[in-house]
Design an enzyme around this catalytic site. Structure first.
Site, PDB file in Angstrom:
ATOM      1  N   GLU A  61       0.755  -1.345  -0.002  1.00  0.00           N
ATOM      2  CA  GLU A  61       0.130   0.008   0.092  1.00  0.00           C
ATOM      3  C   GLU A  61       0.916   1.336   0.014  1.00  0.00           C
ATOM      4  O   GLU A  61       1.880   1.418   0.788  1.00  0.00           O
ATOM      5  CB  GLU A  61      -0.787   0.003   1.267  1.00  0.00           C
ATOM      6  CG  GLU A  61      -1.696   1.192   1.306  1.00  0.00           C
ATOM      7  CD  GLU A  61      -3.105   0.798   2.111  1.00  0.00           C
ATOM      8  OE1 GLU A  61      -3.823   0.075   1.402  1.00  0.00           O
ATOM      9  OE2 GLU A  61      -3.113   1.077   3.341  1.00  0.00           O
ATOM     10  N   LYS A  79       0.452   4.567   1.425  1.00  0.00           N
ATOM     11  CA  LYS A  79      -0.216   5.547   2.290  1.00  0.00           C
ATOM     12  C   LYS A  79       0.709   6.354   3.062  1.00  0.00           C
ATOM     13  O   LYS A  79       1.551   5.939   3.851  1.00  0.00           O
ATOM     14  CB  LYS A  79      -0.622   4.249   3.460  1.00  0.00           C
ATOM     15  CG  LYS A  79      -1.368   4.601   4.639  1.00  0.00           C
ATOM     16  CD  LYS A  79      -1.630   3.282   5.533  1.00  0.00           C
ATOM     17  CE  LYS A  79      -2.855   3.471   6.697  1.00  0.00           C
ATOM     18  NZ  LYS A  79      -2.960   2.344   7.442  1.00  0.00           N
ATOM     19  N   LYS A 116      -8.038   2.274  -3.301  1.00  0.00           N
ATOM     20  CA  LYS A 116      -8.269   2.078  -1.986  1.00  0.00           C
ATOM     21  C   LYS A 116      -8.939   3.251  -1.301  1.00  0.00           C
ATOM     22  O   LYS A 116      -8.349   4.361  -1.325  1.00  0.00           O
ATOM     23  CB  LYS A 116      -7.182   1.626  -1.138  1.00  0.00           C
ATOM     24  CG  LYS A 116      -7.403   1.214   0.584  1.00  0.00           C
ATOM     25  CD  LYS A 116      -7.085  -0.053   0.595  1.00  0.00           C
ATOM     26  CE  LYS A 116      -7.425  -1.094   1.707  1.00  0.00           C
ATOM     27  NZ  LYS A 116      -7.383  -0.162   2.885  1.00  0.00           N
ATOM     28  N   GLU A 175     -14.337  -5.785   1.612  1.00  0.00           N
ATOM     29  CA  GLU A 175     -13.620  -6.059   3.066  1.00  0.00           C
ATOM     30  C   GLU A 175     -14.616  -6.085   4.185  1.00  0.00           C
ATOM     31  O   GLU A 175     -15.790  -5.305   4.250  1.00  0.00           O
ATOM     32  CB  GLU A 175     -12.994  -4.473   3.259  1.00  0.00           C
ATOM     33  CG  GLU A 175     -12.184  -4.450   4.596  1.00  0.00           C
ATOM     34  CD  GLU A 175     -11.587  -2.983   4.572  1.00  0.00           C
ATOM     35  OE1 GLU A 175     -10.460  -2.847   3.743  1.00  0.00           O
ATOM     36  OE2 GLU A 175     -12.032  -2.536   5.615  1.00  0.00           O
ATOM     37  N   ASN A 192     -10.378  -7.211   7.658  1.00  0.00           N
ATOM     38  CA  ASN A 192      -9.569  -6.092   8.123  1.00  0.00           C
ATOM     39  C   ASN A 192      -9.599  -6.122   9.586  1.00  0.00           C
ATOM     40  O   ASN A 192     -10.671  -6.134  10.406  1.00  0.00           O
ATOM     41  CB  ASN A 192      -9.974  -4.834   7.699  1.00  0.00           C
ATOM     42  CG  ASN A 192      -9.004  -3.552   7.952  1.00  0.00           C
ATOM     43  OD1 ASN A 192      -8.164  -3.697   8.824  1.00  0.00           O
ATOM     44  ND2 ASN A 192      -9.061  -2.658   7.070  1.00  0.00           N
ATOM     45  N   GLU A 214      -5.589  -8.173   6.649  1.00  0.00           N
ATOM     46  CA  GLU A 214      -5.327  -6.679   6.431  1.00  0.00           C
ATOM     47  C   GLU A 214      -5.148  -5.954   7.583  1.00  0.00           C
ATOM     48  O   GLU A 214      -5.730  -6.303   8.571  1.00  0.00           O
ATOM     49  CB  GLU A 214      -6.544  -5.761   5.741  1.00  0.00           C
ATOM     50  CG  GLU A 214      -6.793  -6.338   4.151  1.00  0.00           C
ATOM     51  CD  GLU A 214      -8.336  -5.422   3.771  1.00  0.00           C
ATOM     52  OE1 GLU A 214      -8.883  -6.083   2.969  1.00  0.00           O
ATOM     53  OE2 GLU A 214      -8.617  -4.333   4.471  1.00  0.00           O
ATOM     54  N   SER A 215      -4.100  -4.971   7.637  1.00  0.00           N
ATOM     55  CA  SER A 215      -3.895  -4.159   8.679  1.00  0.00           C
ATOM     56  C   SER A 215      -3.245  -4.602   9.902  1.00  0.00           C
ATOM     57  O   SER A 215      -3.210  -6.010  10.204  1.00  0.00           O
ATOM     58  CB  SER A 215      -5.155  -3.627   9.361  1.00  0.00           C
ATOM     59  OG  SER A 215      -5.856  -2.905   8.459  1.00  0.00           O
TER      60      SER A 215
END
Ligand SMILES: O=C(O)c1ccccc1NCC(=O)[C@H](O)[C@H](O)COP(=O)(O)O
Length: 260
Positions: free
Chosen positions: A54, A56, A116, A165, A186, A216-217
């Site tokens: 990503e 970000k 995203k 998601e 997520n 994710e995350s």
């Protein structure tokens, strides 16, 4: 109002300005000049972990993460490290991103690119494809069932691969019933911003194994990746750890091809 509601309200305000500048019909006409979409699924279905890396700059939970003056340069490093896809946060107010970032990344790499963002209208999907996106994110928590299904169908008609998601059991059931092929779990609760690292392990068994499961995350290295692969993840979506790493190419490579 939750953090997610607040973000979506800002997204809608920015969106109405863009809609005034460029009507949907003009945006649709621009699709004729766009490169065909790249299919991320063969890479994502291949054995061993895949990385969705990503771009970000900042986030509501962590504040400033990295300047990223040249997103194309960062994306080139991700691609050289073997990223299966590159996620570009295009939300402006809370993440410091833009569609210009996405265009720059798409032009610099051969890797599929994910828009995203907090997509709640058809306009944003057409906008994504017109900017070159190959994938789009739909966040179940932000959409009622009818809107989720309509946007999912419209995205597919545009040739976009959809990352759907989820954060909890009910959202997971909705994503599965939708027929989503690519489902991201997520670990960050978008209403409280807390990360719960048991979320993937809890929800993955509710997702049939013919779907591609993405963790994710809050993923910081190969040990995290190995754990999620062991719990059924085919891919991980990583932002903070990569944008803060001095060697993003090596960081992506270290998380790629990990076996349980
Ligand atoms: O990152 C946030 O603080 C955030 C807050 C509210 C909505 C979404 C948010 N992040 C979007 C993401 O899903 C992450 O950027 C992505 O999963 C990567 O997470 P990380 O590796 O922890 O940066």
């Amino acid at each position: 109002m939750s953090v997610l509601d607040d973000i979506v309200a800002g997204v809608r305000a920015d969106l109405s300005e863009r809609e005034e500048q460029t009507g949907l019909a003009d945006l649709r006409a621009a699709l004729a000049d766009v490169d065909p979409p790249r299919d991320p699924m063969p890479h994502l279905r291949a054995p061993g972990s895949s990385v969705i890396a990503e771009v970000k700059r900042r986030s509501p939970s962590k504040g400033d993460l990295a300047d990223i003056p040249d997103p194309a340069e960062l994306a080139t490093a991700y691609a050289a490290g073997g990223a299966a896809a590159i996620s570009v946060l295009t939300e402006r107010r809370r993440f410091g991103g833009s569609l210009d970032d996405l265009r720059a990344v798409r032009a610099a790499v051969d890797t599929p690119v994910l828009r995203k963002d907090f997509i709640v209208t058809s306009y944003q999907l057409v906008e994504a494809r017109a900017a070159g996106a190959d994938l789009a994110l739909l966040i179940v928590a932000a959409l009622d069932d009818d809107t989720l299904r309509r946007l999912h169908d419209e995205a597919r008609e545009l040739g976009l691969t959809v990352l759907v998601e989820v954060h909890d059991e009910v959202e997971t059931e909705r994503a599965v019933a939708l027929g989503a092929e690519l489902i991201g779990v997520n670990a960050r609760n978008l209403k409280t911003l807390e990360i719960h690292d048991d979320t993937f392990g809890r929800l993955a068994p509710l997702i049939p194994d013919d779907r591609v499961k993405v963790a994710e995350s809050g993923i910081f290295g190969p040990a995290d990746v190995r754990r999620f692969v062991g719990e059924g993840a085919r891919a991980v979506l990583v932002g903070e750890a990569l944008v803060k790493d001095g060697d993003p190419q090596a960081a992506v490579a270290a998380m790629t091809g990990v076996q349980a």
